[in-house]
Motif scaffolding. Sequence first.
Motif, mmCIF file in Angstrom:
data_model
loop_
_atom_site.group_PDB
_atom_site.id
_atom_site.type_symbol
_atom_site.label_atom_id
_atom_site.label_comp_id
_atom_site.label_asym_id
_atom_site.label_seq_id
_atom_site.Cartn_x
_atom_site.Cartn_y
_atom_site.Cartn_z
ATOM 1 N N CYS A 31 0.891 -1.180 0.000
ATOM 2 C CA CYS A 31 0.000 0.000 0.000
ATOM 3 C C CYS A 31 0.918 1.215 0.000
ATOM 4 N N ALA A 32 1.402 1.609 -1.155
ATOM 5 C CA ALA A 32 2.608 2.446 -1.202
ATOM 6 C C ALA A 32 2.378 3.943 -1.360
ATOM 7 N N ALA A 33 1.220 4.344 -1.897
ATOM 8 C CA ALA A 33 1.047 5.767 -2.227
ATOM 9 C C ALA A 33 0.752 6.607 -0.976
ATOM 10 N N PRO A 34 1.200 7.860 -0.908
ATOM 11 C CA PRO A 34 1.895 8.617 -1.956
ATOM 12 C C PRO A 34 3.388 8.324 -2.088
ATOM 13 N N GLY A 35 3.988 7.541 -1.200
ATOM 14 C CA GLY A 35 5.333 7.069 -1.494
ATOM 15 C C GLY A 35 6.427 7.458 -0.514
ATOM 16 N N GLY A 36 6.075 8.038 0.631
ATOM 17 C CA GLY A 36 7.102 8.423 1.598
ATOM 18 C C GLY A 36 7.941 7.228 2.040
ATOM 19 N N LYS A 37 7.255 6.126 2.365
ATOM 20 C CA LYS A 37 8.012 4.960 2.857
ATOM 21 C C LYS A 37 8.744 4.273 1.707
ATOM 22 N N PHE A 52 -3.146 -2.825 -8.038
ATOM 23 C CA PHE A 52 -4.042 -3.948 -7.734
ATOM 24 C C PHE A 52 -4.670 -3.780 -6.356
ATOM 25 N N ASP A 53 -5.758 -4.515 -6.153
ATOM 26 C CA ASP A 53 -6.310 -4.646 -4.804
ATOM 27 C C ASP A 53 -5.352 -5.563 -4.040
ATOM 28 N N ARG A 93 -3.811 7.831 -6.700
ATOM 29 C CA ARG A 93 -2.703 7.907 -5.739
ATOM 30 C C ARG A 93 -1.447 7.236 -6.305
ATOM 31 N N ASP A 113 1.595 -1.172 4.850
ATOM 32 C CA ASP A 113 1.275 0.106 5.521
ATOM 33 C C ASP A 113 -0.186 0.429 5.177
ATOM 34 N N ASN A 136 2.849 -1.019 -4.955
ATOM 35 C CA ASN A 136 1.445 -1.200 -5.335
ATOM 36 C C ASN A 136 0.562 -0.280 -4.499
ATOM 37 N N ASP A 137 -0.516 0.189 -5.125
ATOM 38 C CA ASP A 137 -1.569 0.879 -4.370
ATOM 39 C C ASP A 137 -2.849 0.744 -5.182
ATOM 40 N N SER A 138 -3.942 0.366 -4.519
ATOM 41 C CA SER A 138 -5.174 0.094 -5.269
ATOM 42 C C SER A 138 -5.758 1.358 -5.901
ATOM 43 N N PRO A 169 -4.409 1.206 4.939
ATOM 44 C CA PRO A 169 -5.332 2.324 5.168
ATOM 45 C C PRO A 169 -5.905 2.176 6.573
ATOM 46 N N LEU A 173 -5.170 -7.497 3.995
ATOM 47 C CA LEU A 173 -3.918 -6.975 3.418
ATOM 48 C C LEU A 173 -2.711 -7.609 4.111
#
Length: 367
Positions: free
Chosen positions: A164-170, A219-220, A192, A238, A186-188, A240, A274
């Motif tokens: 669950c990567a967006a917006p991408g800080g980590k 992807f989900d 984002r 990480d 990846n981020d569903s 939601p 997740l």
Amino acid sequence: RVKEKWAVSHPKHPPTRLALQHFDATYAVQLGQLWPSARVALLSERKYGALLNNFSNDDVLAELQANGCRDFISNTDTEAQPCLEQESIDHPVKKSDDDAQQLPPLQLSPNIKCVVFPRGDITRFKPARPDAYRLLGYYLLDAASVLPCLALDVQEGHSVLDLCAAPGGKTLALLQTQAIRFLCVNDSSVSRTLRLRKVLQSYVPKPFLTDQNLRITSFDGTKWGEIERNTFDRVLVDVPCTTDRHSLMEDDNNIFSKNRTGEKRRLPQVQLELLLAGIEAACPGGEIMYSTCTLSHIQNQSVVEQAIHLAREMHGIDLEVVDLKPLTHMFRETFHFTPELPLGEMVIPHLAANFGPIYMCKLRRLT
Ligand code: SAM
């Protein structure tokens, strides 16, 4: 004179107020004496950290240090850097500070650097400037969100999944290690994910963003197990969550708004799915980091407990919990951690160090 349409545009029960009511009811019980000071901090301006971008040519560290910042990762008490030890889920071993100081040094990537202003200093960072190659020198984020990336302990040649990567800080923090052989982000959310792409383009040179070393998908993540299993050395999950700080401060896009009640109710189930998908995606021996930015027990420890149980029952995967006490010991001057959490570790907001909340729990696949 134009009459204000105040009554029409402002809801009677703004989501921020609903969030505060909910947190007062649940966290006063869950956190007891810790809640009043966390509450004041959550309702005050948050503090940022600047994640340094090793890919940029500008030496921003010297400039930031001249302004009074310090790299909280390199400038810690190195005498007190123990290694991460495993902890049994049934019989958690909690080490005292004295025990912690006897252990050998903690293995942390020397390349992740994050600077903060001193305790109690709430100076704001200036926006980062592009260098000659148009790459930005630092990324502003909650400094506590670097901790799950550090604790994931990415090593040379690892393949890594950021589910669950967006917006991408980590993702950026993980890339700073410069050790990753292959990174899958990846981020569903498609919008984002686009933002994540832009972040990567603003911080990372093109040769590091090729198909050979990076895959970006939308992807989900709960279905990841259907795509890829037993693959990655490290997985960051990480999830939601109720994003407590945002929910208290911003009515826009707030999970406590009436029209998102169903989504809020489903969160613990989505988080569990997740984490299970992340566990399946890791290879045997691989490590998984579960993290959130909520203080909620139901979204934190409960999810991890259920995932450990279901991974064994449904997929025959045995896991151990990695003790992160050495990490909290090492960074105790910078962050306030919740004492005596039975599973995982949590940065709790405090006026003198207004970072977090960040919950993190690291699992290692035994089978
Ligand atoms: N790791 C990010 C960072 O450091 O910038 C923050 C991630 S945010 C806490 C959670 C993300 O999960 C959101 O971007 C959201 O779009 C994404 N998400 C929500 N449901 C998802 C799902 N089923 N699969 C994958 N991503 C999901």
